[in-house]
Design a protein around this motif. Sequence first.
Motif, PDB file in Angstrom:
ATOM      1  N   GLY A  23       1.646   7.198  -9.161  1.00 29.86           N
ATOM      2  CA  GLY A  23       1.829   5.981  -9.940  1.00 29.86           C
ATOM      3  C   GLY A  23       0.534   5.467 -10.533  1.00 29.86           C
ATOM      4  O   GLY A  23       0.474   5.062 -11.700  1.00 29.86           O
ATOM      5  N   SER A  24      -0.525   5.473  -9.732  1.00 26.62           N
ATOM      6  CA  SER A  24      -1.811   5.008 -10.246  1.00 26.62           C
ATOM      7  C   SER A  24      -2.323   5.929 -11.355  1.00 26.62           C
ATOM      8  O   SER A  24      -2.916   5.459 -12.338  1.00 26.62           O
ATOM      9  N   GLU A  66      -6.884  -3.386 -14.161  1.00 28.94           N
ATOM     10  CA  GLU A  66      -5.905  -4.373 -13.711  1.00 28.94           C
ATOM     11  C   GLU A  66      -4.484  -3.814 -13.767  1.00 28.94           C
ATOM     12  O   GLU A  66      -3.675  -4.067 -12.866  1.00 28.94           O
ATOM     13  N   SER A  67      -4.176  -3.069 -14.813  1.00 29.32           N
ATOM     14  CA  SER A  67      -2.834  -2.485 -14.934  1.00 29.32           C
ATOM     15  C   SER A  67      -2.569  -1.470 -13.829  1.00 29.32           C
ATOM     16  O   SER A  67      -1.466  -1.417 -13.274  1.00 29.32           O
ATOM     17  N   THR A  68      -3.562  -0.659 -13.502  1.00 27.36           N
ATOM     18  CA  THR A  68      -3.390   0.342 -12.445  1.00 27.36           C
ATOM     19  C   THR A  68      -3.136  -0.319 -11.101  1.00 27.36           C
ATOM     20  O   THR A  68      -2.205   0.052 -10.361  1.00 27.36           O
ATOM     21  N   THR A  69      -3.950  -1.307 -10.758  1.00 27.71           N
ATOM     22  CA  THR A  69      -3.762  -2.010  -9.494  1.00 27.71           C
ATOM     23  C   THR A  69      -2.416  -2.714  -9.442  1.00 27.71           C
ATOM     24  O   THR A  69      -1.688  -2.639  -8.447  1.00 27.71           O
ATOM     25  N   SER A  70      -2.093  -3.410 -10.514  1.00 27.40           N
ATOM     26  CA  SER A  70      -0.829  -4.141 -10.562  1.00 27.40           C
ATOM     27  C   SER A  70       0.372  -3.203 -10.476  1.00 27.40           C
ATOM     28  O   SER A  70       1.365  -3.515  -9.812  1.00 27.40           O
ATOM     29  N   ALA A  71       0.291  -2.048 -11.128  1.00 30.34           N
ATOM     30  CA  ALA A  71       1.407  -1.103 -11.101  1.00 30.34           C
ATOM     31  C   ALA A  71       1.672  -0.599  -9.683  1.00 30.34           C
ATOM     32  O   ALA A  71       2.831  -0.498  -9.249  1.00 30.34           O
ATOM     33  N   VAL A  72       0.624  -0.284  -8.942  1.00 25.39           N
ATOM     34  CA  VAL A  72       0.796   0.200  -7.566  1.00 25.39           C
ATOM     35  C   VAL A  72       1.377  -0.890  -6.682  1.00 25.39           C
ATOM     36  O   VAL A  72       2.305  -0.651  -5.895  1.00 25.39           O
ATOM     37  N   VAL A  73       0.851  -2.107  -6.800  1.00 23.15           N
ATOM     38  CA  VAL A  73       1.339  -3.211  -5.959  1.00 23.15           C
ATOM     39  C   VAL A  73       2.796  -3.526  -6.256  1.00 23.15           C
ATOM     40  O   VAL A  73       3.620  -3.664  -5.342  1.00 23.15           O
ATOM     41  N   ILE A  74       3.140  -3.638  -7.539  1.00 20.23           N
ATOM     42  CA  ILE A  74       4.525  -3.931  -7.907  1.00 20.23           C
ATOM     43  C   ILE A  74       5.452  -2.803  -7.457  1.00 20.23           C
ATOM     44  O   ILE A  74       6.574  -3.052  -6.980  1.00 20.23           O
ATOM     45  N   SER A  75       5.021  -1.562  -7.576  1.00 13.52           N
ATOM     46  CA  SER A  75       5.842  -0.432  -7.137  1.00 13.52           C
ATOM     47  C   SER A  75       6.116  -0.507  -5.638  1.00 13.52           C
ATOM     48  O   SER A  75       7.254  -0.283  -5.195  1.00 13.52           O
ATOM     49  N   LEU A  76       5.098  -0.819  -4.845  1.00 18.31           N
ATOM     50  CA  LEU A  76       5.285  -0.906  -3.395  1.00 18.31           C
ATOM     51  C   LEU A  76       6.251  -2.027  -3.030  1.00 18.31           C
ATOM     52  O   LEU A  76       7.125  -1.862  -2.166  1.00 18.31           O
ATOM     53  N   VAL A  77       6.093  -3.177  -3.675  1.00 20.17           N
ATOM     54  CA  VAL A  77       6.995  -4.294  -3.390  1.00 20.17           C
ATOM     55  C   VAL A  77       8.436  -3.927  -3.742  1.00 20.17           C
ATOM     56  O   VAL A  77       9.379  -4.176  -2.963  1.00 20.17           O
ATOM     57  N   LEU A  78       8.636  -3.320  -4.896  1.00 20.24           N
ATOM     58  CA  LEU A  78       9.988  -2.928  -5.310  1.00 20.24           C
ATOM     59  C   LEU A  78      10.557  -1.838  -4.419  1.00 20.24           C
ATOM     60  O   LEU A  78      11.782  -1.781  -4.199  1.00 20.24           O
ATOM     61  N   ILE A  79       9.710  -0.962  -3.888  1.00 25.00           N
ATOM     62  CA  ILE A  79      10.183   0.071  -2.965  1.00 25.00           C
ATOM     63  C   ILE A  79      10.779  -0.565  -1.715  1.00 25.00           C
ATOM     64  O   ILE A  79      11.870  -0.197  -1.249  1.00 25.00           O
ATOM     65  N   PHE A  80      10.085  -1.547  -1.143  1.00 21.08           N
ATOM     66  CA  PHE A  80      10.581  -2.191   0.070  1.00 21.08           C
ATOM     67  C   PHE A  80      11.851  -3.003  -0.212  1.00 21.08           C
ATOM     68  O   PHE A  80      12.772  -3.036   0.617  1.00 21.08           O
ATOM     69  N   ILE A  81      11.903  -3.652  -1.367  1.00 19.01           N
ATOM     70  CA  ILE A  81      13.122  -4.394  -1.720  1.00 19.01           C
ATOM     71  C   ILE A  81      14.296  -3.444  -1.914  1.00 19.01           C
ATOM     72  O   ILE A  81      15.408  -3.681  -1.413  1.00 19.01           O
ATOM     73  N   ALA A  82      14.061  -2.351  -2.631  1.00 20.63           N
ATOM     74  CA  ALA A  82      15.125  -1.376  -2.846  1.00 20.63           C
ATOM     75  C   ALA A  82      15.539  -0.705  -1.542  1.00 20.63           C
ATOM     76  O   ALA A  82      16.722  -0.399  -1.342  1.00 20.63           O
ATOM     77  N   ASP A  83      14.586  -0.490  -0.635  1.00 20.60           N
ATOM     78  CA  ASP A  83      14.911   0.112   0.658  1.00 20.60           C
ATOM     79  C   ASP A  83      15.853  -0.786   1.448  1.00 20.60           C
ATOM     80  O   ASP A  83      16.815  -0.309   2.070  1.00 20.60           O
TER      81      ASP A  83
END
Length: 349
Positions: free
Chosen positions: A194-195, A313-330
């Motif tokens: 993702g990064s 900033e986009s790279t950091t934000s993309a990883v953080v948002i992806s992780l949060v959405l992974i846990f929500i989707a899980d």
Amino acid sequence: MVNLRCSLPRRGCILQSKKTSVPVYRVLSRQPRSSWTDCSRVVEEGWGSMHRMSVIASTSGGDEDVAVAATSLMPESWHGPARKIMEFFMDSKPPKYAWRTLAALVLGGEVMVRILQGKVHWKNTLDQLDLVGPKSLGVCLLTSAFVGMVFTIQFIREFAKLGLTKSVGGVLALALARELTPVVTSIILAGRVGSAFAAELGTMQVSEQTDSLRVLGSDPVDYLITPRVLACMVAGPILNLLCLTMGLAASVFLADVVYDVSANVILDSASRAIASWDVITSMIKCWVFGTIISVVSCSWGYTTTGGAKGVGESTTSAVVISLVLIFIADFALSFLFFQGQGDALRQCV
């Protein structure tokens, strides 16, 4: 500096560059030796009234000039209240996170449509599959092996006190298949793949390489985004299955070597507890997580502004948002697949 919101041409007023023969729209201003960063700022300030700005480089008299052009996006048939409403929405500036969320939804829909229509750049897709699959396999297997061994230590210590050593394999298999393997694999993909997606597309965006693709007649969504999303959708479930196998193998090895629990006991308990549905849901989870990672990372990279700082900033934000959405989707998928009482452990007690 020319106000770009004034005197914008209608769509179809095409001019042609004398040097490059590139068709451009009516030139609104020419700035000698201006930097791309300044031009990007001008474009952002001029975004409004349903007009799209573009920056076109050319040469004139030995000096580098930059032409700022405009293309009308408002259909000529729109008049009255509909036109005013659309102009109001286009003139307003929503928060960046709202804009990127909308971009992710739109890009995700476009990618799905192109995949269903078969509009896939297969060469780029194979290149991205190599990045997501084989080049990510080693770190995924290593992480899964140690996760399996850590949980083996915890389960065997506690279950041995209760005289339930024969149930260790079933509990490990269920934990790895249903939760640990898909989540851990997706976290590795978010951090590694993702990064990389966000940084690469962000760099291409701020350096105007995506605009160059449009000038050459290629759609960036077809050429850059669809192959990356498709690669994650294909490689994610396969990596998940391999990591599940590695996690169970590491657990069996540690239980047999360190705790003197026979491998046959662990494998027999696991085979009686786990069902084919558990493996299927595990692969479905990783497929969903891979799609989320690729769409978010590509969208965040594709909407990057602000030069090198914006890329970081986009790279950091993309990883953080992806992780949060992974846990929500899980949570959502686990609630959907496994709600209610289960009897899987009864088979291995």
